[in-house]
Design a protein around this motif. Structure first.
Motif, short mmCIF file in Angstrom:
data_model
loop_
_atom_site.label_atom_id
_atom_site.label_comp_id
_atom_site.label_asym_id
_atom_site.label_seq_id
_atom_site.Cartn_x
_atom_site.Cartn_y
_atom_site.Cartn_z
N LYS A 136 52.03 19.12 36.69
CA LYS A 136 52.02 17.78 37.39
C LYS A 136 52.78 17.96 38.59
CE LYS A 136 51.05 14.63 33.83
NZ LYS A 136 49.53 14.95 33.87
N LYS A 137 53.66 19.02 38.78
CA LYS A 137 54.31 19.46 40.19
C LYS A 137 53.53 20.30 41.14
CE LYS A 137 58.74 19.68 37.49
NZ LYS A 137 59.45 18.49 37.82
N SER A 138 52.25 20.76 40.75
CA SER A 138 51.70 21.70 41.56
C SER A 138 50.97 21.08 42.64
CB SER A 138 50.40 22.20 40.77
OG SER A 138 49.56 21.11 40.17
N VAL A 139 50.49 19.87 43.00
CA VAL A 139 50.21 19.31 44.50
C VAL A 139 51.53 19.35 45.27
CG1 VAL A 139 49.24 17.51 45.44
CG2 VAL A 139 48.35 18.12 43.38
N MET A 140 52.55 18.68 44.72
CA MET A 140 53.74 18.72 45.55
C MET A 140 54.24 19.88 46.16
SD MET A 140 56.76 16.34 43.77
CE MET A 140 56.53 16.97 42.16
N ILE A 141 54.22 21.12 45.12
CA ILE A 141 54.84 22.18 45.64
C ILE A 141 53.85 22.99 46.49
CG2 ILE A 141 55.25 24.65 44.61
CD1 ILE A 141 56.47 23.42 42.03
N GLY A 142 52.34 22.71 46.15
CA GLY A 142 51.15 23.61 47.07
C GLY A 142 51.43 22.89 48.40
N ALA A 143 51.64 21.49 48.72
CA ALA A 143 51.75 20.60 49.90
C ALA A 143 53.05 21.17 50.54
CB ALA A 143 51.92 19.07 49.66
N ALA A 144 54.18 21.36 49.69
CA ALA A 144 55.35 21.80 50.76
C ALA A 144 55.08 23.20 51.17
CB ALA A 144 56.61 21.72 49.51
N LYS A 145 54.36 23.95 50.31
CA LYS A 145 54.20 25.52 50.81
C LYS A 145 53.26 25.47 52.22
CE LYS A 145 52.22 29.65 48.61
NZ LYS A 145 51.77 30.04 47.74
N LEU A 146 52.30 24.55 51.95
CA LEU A 146 51.31 24.43 53.23
C LEU A 146 52.12 24.19 54.52
CD1 LEU A 146 48.42 24.66 54.18
CD2 LEU A 146 48.24 22.06 53.70
N VAL A 147 52.96 23.27 54.24
CA VAL A 147 53.59 22.78 55.80
C VAL A 147 54.60 23.98 56.03
CG1 VAL A 147 55.55 21.53 54.65
CG2 VAL A 147 54.70 20.94 57.04
N LEU A 148 55.18 24.61 55.09
CA LEU A 148 55.98 25.60 55.47
C LEU A 148 55.25 26.75 56.13
CD1 LEU A 148 58.85 27.30 55.10
CD2 LEU A 148 58.01 28.07 53.11
N GLN A 149 54.09 27.22 55.65
CA GLN A 149 53.29 28.16 56.32
C GLN A 149 52.81 27.83 57.72
OE1 GLN A 149 49.40 28.67 54.11
NE2 GLN A 149 49.86 30.15 52.98
#
Ligand SMILES: [Zn+2]
Length: 375
Positions: free
Chosen positions: A352-365
């Motif tokens: 259930k954390k995958s969207v949060m972590i992925g979205a955070a990674k996208l903005v970092l990228q």
């Protein structure tokens, strides 16, 4: 991104070692490392490389020097996590929202409040936040930050990224939930990877996403991967989209419940699994057929993209371990021989954390791609 990941994964590491691993020139490495030091992400340690040759200062990373805010928005829930450079959530919060609050203005206010509350509760300075990534269901124009269409939230052409940006004063990136989920799952904490990861999600909706060498594959309009409406039987059942025999008419929750309803009313797919486990043959048949079509979907994605990893997820799979095993078991009947052994079928690791972590990674990228400058 590549160099930051190199330092993160191999810390402490020398500039020469980075040059060797990335095959980039010493000049480029020097310039990029200089920028990373200037932005406070990387620091020189007082350790030196050992072995032959000139001793070199080793570089290390401060994983909490900056934090990305990862947000998942769905029909009636908002999840927010503050994510560090190792991809770990250092603080998180969830809130349920009703239909009235799920409008762009009020929802942006809720997100801004939650971010500030989280920062305060954990003694984190908002100046550490480099941006906000938001994953939500629907057709999203990520370049424009617009939710073009979201049936789940009832939105049409909402410029949601700029509304949140105005409330928080941070750069905001908006994207489709499955795309950021695939990004989060593809590298398990690493900031970049060289693999080709496909993700297939089966639940209330059906969709897929592809991440190639650390980047989301978007297609021309950021709707690549919408396999729920790929045709598997031109004479099949009528889909909500107006076509016949779309994949989702075989495997989405509603399709299974409608099928079950012809025998007896069933309120959820989990209940259908309980009935199957209680020995109801008709319940088994519905689930078994869904698993067959899910295996067909995996096979079609394998034939189209030749990924090395396929993550099979969504409520249907995540809530019912036997579904993953059933799909996995059926694959041998559908995978064409040249593809045998070329990919690994996996469950979601981040859950259930995958969207949060992925979205955070996208903005970092995206921030790193632009050199972290606020312009
Ligand atoms: Zn359809």
């Amino acid at each position: 991104m590549l160099i930051l990941e190199m330092i993160r994964a191999h810390r402490p590491v020398s500039r020469a070692e980075i040059a060797k691993r990335t095959r980039m020139s010493a000049t480029s490495i020097g310039r990029i490392v200089g920028d990373l030091i200037e932005f406070g992400l990387v620091k020189e340690t007082d350790q030196f490389s050992s072995g032959v040759g000139r001793k070199a200062t080793l570089l290390d990373i401060d994983v909490q020097s900056i934090l990305s805010v990862g947000v998942e928005v769905d029909r009636n829930i908002v999840l927010i996590g503050l994510v560090d450079l190792d991809g770990n959530i250092v603080a998180e919060q969830r809130r349920t929202i009703d239909r009235q609050l799920a409008q762009p203005e009020s929802l942006a206010g809720i997100i801004a409040d939650m971010v500030m509350q989280l920062a305060e509760a954990h003694g984190l300075s908002p100046s550490k936040f480099i941006g906000v990534g938001i994953g939500m269901p629907g057709i999203i124009d990520s370049a424009e930050g617009t939710a073009v269409f979201s049936a789940q939230l009832g939105w049409k052409n909402e410029r949601f990224a700029s509304i949140v940006e105005a409330k928080l004063g941070l750069p905001v990136v908006l994207d489709n939930d499955l795309k950021v989920k695939a990004l989060g799952e593809s590298s398990e904490g690493a900031m970049s990877d060289q693999g080709k990861t496909a993700l297939i999600s089966i639940g209330s909706g059906v969709g897929s996403a592809l991440v190639v060498e650390g980047k989301i594959y978007r297609g021309a309009n950021n709707i690549a991967g919408e396999i729920g409406h790929s045709t598997v039987d031109p004479n099949g059942k009528l889909c909500e989209c107006g076509k016949r025999g779309c994949l989702q008419t075989y495997i989405a929750d509603l399709a299974m419940l409608q099928e079950a309803g012809q025998i007896k009313p069933v309120s959820s797919v989990n209940e259908l699994f309980s009935l199957m486990n209680a020995g109801e043959a008709w319940a088994f048949n519905i689930i078994d057929r869904a698993c067959t079509y899910a295996a067909v979907a995996v096979s079609n994605v394998v034939c189209t993209y030749n990924p090395d990893v396929i993550i099979l997820t969504g409520d249907f799979i995540d809530s019912n371990p036997e579904a993953f095993d059933a799909v996995s078991g059926k694959l041998k009947d559908f995978i064409w021989e040249p593809f045998a052994g070329t990919f690994e079928l996996k469950r979601s690791k981040l859950g259930k954390k995958s969207v949060m972590i992925g979205a955070a990674k996208l903005v970092l990228q995206q921030r790193l791609d632009r050199g972290l400058r606020n312009d």
